[in-house]
Design a protein around this motif. Structure first.
Motif, PDB file in Angstrom:
ATOM      1  N   ASN A   1       2.083   5.799  40.271  1.00 45.64           N
ATOM      2  CA  ASN A   1       1.974   7.024  41.079  1.00 45.64           C
ATOM      3  C   ASN A   1       3.307   7.444  41.678  1.00 45.64           C
TER       4      ASN A   1
ATOM      5  N   ASP B   1       4.368   6.758  36.122  1.00 49.04           N
ATOM      6  CA  ASP B   1       3.093   7.447  36.272  1.00 49.04           C
ATOM      7  C   ASP B   1       1.995   6.469  36.705  1.00 49.04           C
TER       8      ASP B   1
ATOM      9  N   SER C   1       5.006  10.500  30.038  1.00 48.08           N
ATOM     10  CA  SER C   1       4.007   9.476  30.304  1.00 48.08           C
ATOM     11  C   SER C   1       2.981   9.419  29.172  1.00 48.08           C
TER      12      SER C   1
END
Length: 171
Positions: free
Chosen positions: A57, A54, A68
């Protein structure tokens, strides 16, 4: 972390999943972050890969068990869910059913530690008993059964995956 001189043992790890062994600080510094925040939510090691993806990205694959922790790091909340820890030192390999070791589950204020070989459980209310000295398994049977059910369901699912993987490899 991982050492204990309490609860009658003096060792690193082992089958014991008391807080002295399982409560591990996780420190993550975000780029540009100048101030720290303490988050007391219980999270699992399986959340670390999803968090790293996360932060980079990169979409978290649907097969990944963890979630996450970025929302926590940004001051938001995550939906509460049970957290698990386990020690399976006595198992021969990942190709065999899990039948030895210990598993702990946290849910709300409660934590249950279950020893597979002995079929014995310990239940603690960590809010009232952070030292894990008062085993509530007999006085709170409904909580103990609920948490033990979570452990046994997850263990059954893991053993089914092992069976399926082993059967697939034999074909």
């Amino acid at each position: 972390h991982g050492k204990s001189f309490e609860h009658g043992y003096f060792t690193h790890g082992g089958p014991y999943l008391y807080e002295q062994v399982t409560n591990i600080p996780l420190i993550i510094k975000l780029p540009g972050q100048n101030a720290g925040t303490i988050v007391n939510d219980i999270v699992e090691q399986i959340d670390i890969p999803a968090t790293i993806l996360d932060l980079a990205n990169i979409p978290v694959p649907s097969w990944m068990e963890g979630r996450s922790l970025l929302p926590l790091m940004l001051g938001k909340k995550l939906d509460p869910r049970p957290a698990f820890s386990m020690n399976f030192q006595g198992n021969r390999s990942l190709d065999h059913q899990i039948s030895n070791g210990s598993i702990a589950v946290w849910d709300g204020d409660y934590k249950l530690i279950h020893y597979l070989e002995k079929n014995e459980s310990l239940l603690f209310n960590l809010n009232k008993d952070p030292e894990e000295l008062d085993n509530l398994i007999d006085s709170k049977p409904e909580v103990g059964q609920y948490l033990l059910g979570l452990i046994l369901d997850n263990l059954d699912n893991a053993n089914k995956r092992i069976r399926n993987r082993k059967q697939g490899a034999e074909q």
